[in-house]
Enzyme design. Structure first.
Site, PDB file in Angstrom:
ATOM      1  N   ASP A 192       0.873  -1.180   0.000  1.00 44.11           N
ATOM      2  CA  ASP A 192       0.000   0.000   0.000  1.00 44.11           C
ATOM      3  C   ASP A 192       0.905   1.223   0.000  1.00 44.11           C
ATOM      4  O   ASP A 192       1.700   1.422   0.922  1.00 44.11           O
ATOM      5  CB  ASP A 192      -0.869  -0.024   1.259  1.00 44.11           C
ATOM      6  CG  ASP A 192      -1.941   1.060   1.261  1.00 44.11           C
ATOM      7  OD1 ASP A 192      -1.781   2.068   0.539  1.00 44.11           O
ATOM      8  OD2 ASP A 192      -2.934   0.894   1.996  1.00 44.11           O
ATOM      9  N   GLU A 218      -1.417  -1.131  -4.091  1.00 46.00           N
ATOM     10  CA  GLU A 218      -2.575  -0.358  -3.629  1.00 46.00           C
ATOM     11  C   GLU A 218      -2.322   1.146  -3.543  1.00 46.00           C
ATOM     12  O   GLU A 218      -1.299   1.581  -3.011  1.00 46.00           O
ATOM     13  CB  GLU A 218      -2.982  -0.909  -2.252  1.00 46.00           C
ATOM     14  CG  GLU A 218      -4.171  -0.221  -1.607  1.00 46.00           C
ATOM     15  CD  GLU A 218      -4.686  -1.008  -0.398  1.00 46.00           C
ATOM     16  OE1 GLU A 218      -4.671  -2.260  -0.435  1.00 46.00           O
ATOM     17  OE2 GLU A 218      -5.085  -0.364   0.591  1.00 46.00           O
ATOM     18  N   GLU A 244     -10.683   2.409  -1.268  1.00 45.78           N
ATOM     19  CA  GLU A 244     -11.027   2.585   0.149  1.00 45.78           C
ATOM     20  C   GLU A 244     -11.487   4.002   0.446  1.00 45.78           C
ATOM     21  O   GLU A 244     -12.166   4.237   1.435  1.00 45.78           O
ATOM     22  CB  GLU A 244      -9.837   2.216   1.047  1.00 45.78           C
ATOM     23  CG  GLU A 244      -8.667   3.171   0.959  1.00 45.78           C
ATOM     24  CD  GLU A 244      -7.554   2.801   1.937  1.00 45.78           C
ATOM     25  OE1 GLU A 244      -6.750   1.929   1.587  1.00 45.78           O
ATOM     26  OE2 GLU A 244      -7.505   3.374   3.024  1.00 45.78           O
ATOM     27  N   HIS A 294     -11.764  -3.199   1.413  1.00 49.02           N
ATOM     28  CA  HIS A 294     -10.936  -2.570   2.444  1.00 49.02           C
ATOM     29  C   HIS A 294     -11.656  -2.729   3.782  1.00 49.02           C
ATOM     30  O   HIS A 294     -12.883  -2.814   3.835  1.00 49.02           O
ATOM     31  CB  HIS A 294     -10.781  -1.084   2.119  1.00 49.02           C
ATOM     32  CG  HIS A 294     -10.221  -0.260   3.237  1.00 49.02           C
ATOM     33  ND1 HIS A 294     -11.027   0.407   4.158  1.00 49.02           N
ATOM     34  CD2 HIS A 294      -8.953   0.020   3.591  1.00 49.02           C
ATOM     35  CE1 HIS A 294     -10.252   1.063   5.015  1.00 49.02           C
ATOM     36  NE2 HIS A 294      -8.992   0.847   4.703  1.00 49.02           N
TER      37      HIS A 294
HETATM   38 MG    MG Z   1      -5.004   1.184   1.902  1.00 49.55          MG
END
Ligand code: MG
Length: 397
Positions: A192, A218, A244, A294
């Site tokens: 991420d 991500e 998300e 998420h």
């Molecule tokens: Mg994230």
């Protein structure tokens, strides 16, 4: 069955001495979530959760959604969702209002399952009460400590781990190399980038991440920056993901229409509830995309998202916060159970969970309208620990 009242319960857990974790968003000093309880005249109680600014969620539920829903039949989930959306459209559509509607929607699904005697995954067409789950943690830390933590997640029964990058290019590369080595080729690593890359860096890192056989890549860019996602997707040989920080079917429709991502990441506690995650998943499926919801703040959110992922054909996995928050570990009478990479959902009606009300009372905010200074999302960053404007140091810059 009729709705008697909709109750928002704001929870806050403060880390001792502001000792929470650090990542690109800042130093997390406290955790936040809001539970939504729908009380009915039959004594059944539906549960949902919302993560957003606690005071705003509280006001929207107390002053708008609760009066709107009293006396309604909770089984009419879709028409109640439309009613909530319609009455808030002028100030809602995205952000906290959609998140609040989603918390109520998830609680309605819980009640629908309870009244029909079926788990939500079965109502949604699923065939088995389990859902793949991955360990989410691995924040900014010493490299050795990251490797050790990753092994701990595998030892606890997970097959995939997610780590946070975007510290500096050198650190990002070292950290991924160490975690990849620690968990071995038979397990997956997810990264991420916390919205902190630019396109050139994201492409360069993408080549490296492909070499590391990263499972997905991500949110390298902020959610508004769809053009950068479009420029990255297809230029790297691993799936790019985001969602998300997107809200509602319409928001995801834009993301999908632009061909910005390979994997979409709605969250029932943020984007509009179980109903909205299902619609987003159907649209994703029609466009050949997969879904990995998420989740961050609490065990209700994990469970709600898992019911959807378990039931849809294009669902990959659900995220489990492994940073050690009481919202995940202590909130349920029967804690979340993961073995062999699978979260157990079981056959109990509705979401199949029961809140530990002693824990709820212990974590309940005394006055959600009077909260300390800081920035609020699904976490709190105390005023002194707000997102830093540190320069990101690139190796080839
Ligand atoms: Mg994230």
């Amino acid at each position: 069955m009729r709705i008697e009242r909709v109750e928002p319960i704001n929870l806050r857990y403060e880390y001792p001495n502001a000792s929470g974790f650090q990542y690109a968003g800042g130093i997390c000093t406290a955790r936040l979530t809001t539970l939504i309880l729908i009380h009915t005249d039959t004594g059944h109680v539906g549960v949902g959760s919302v993560y957003s600014h606690p005071a705003l969620v509280y006001l929207i539920v107390r002053d708008q959604l609760d009066p709107l829903l009293r006396g309604e039949d909770p089984n009419r989930v879709e028409s109640l969702w439309e009613k909530m959306y319609g009455v808030t459209r002028w100030y809602g559509r995205k952000g906290v209002t959609m998140s609040a509607i989603g918390g109520v929607d998830t609680a309605l699904w819980d009640l629908k399952g309870q009244s029909e005697g079926k788990p939500v995954w079965k109502l949604l067409g699923g065939t088995e009460g389990v859902c793949p789950a991955y360990a989410s943690g691995l924040l900014w830390n010493e490299i050795d400590a990251l490797a050790e933590e990753a092994i701990g997640h595998i030892d606890a029964g997970f097959k995939r781990v997610k780590m946070r990058l975007a510290r500096s290019e050198e650190w990002d590369r070292e950290a991924v190399t160490a975690v990849r080595k620690a968990i071995g080729p038979e397990h997956d690593v997810i990264v991420d980038a916390s919205m902190r890359y630019n396109v050139a860096l994201a492409r360069r890192m993408g080549e490296f991440l492909e070499d590391m056989r990263v499972f997905w890549y991500e949110e390298p860019f902020p959610p508004e920056d769809i053009d950068s996602f479009v420029a990255l997707r297809g230029a790297v040989g691993i799936p790019v993901s985001a969602g998300e920080n997107e809200f509602g079917f319409q928001g995801f429709r834009e993301l999908i229409r632009a061909k910005a991502v390979n994997i979409v990441q709605p969250d029932s506690s943020r984007c509009g509830g179980i109903s909205e995650v299902v619609k987003v998943a159907q649209l994703a499926g029609a466009n050949g995309l997969r879904v990995a919801t998420h989740t961050w703040s609490d065990a209700v959110a994990v469970t709600a998202n898992a019911h959807v992922v378990s039931a849809i054909s294009n669902g990959i996995t659900v995220e489990i916060d492994r940073t050690g928050t009481p919202f995940v570990e202590d909130l349920l009478v029967d804690p979340l159970e993961v073995s062999n990479g699978q979260l157990t959902l079981g056959d109990r009606p509705g979401l199949g969970i029961q809140l530990d009300m002693d824990v709820v009372e212990r974590l309940r905010m005394a006055n959600p309208l009077k909260i300390p200074d800081g920035s609020y999302s699904d976490m709190m960053f105390g005023k002194a620990y707000e997102p830093p404007s540190l320069p990101y140091v690139e190796i080839d810059a």
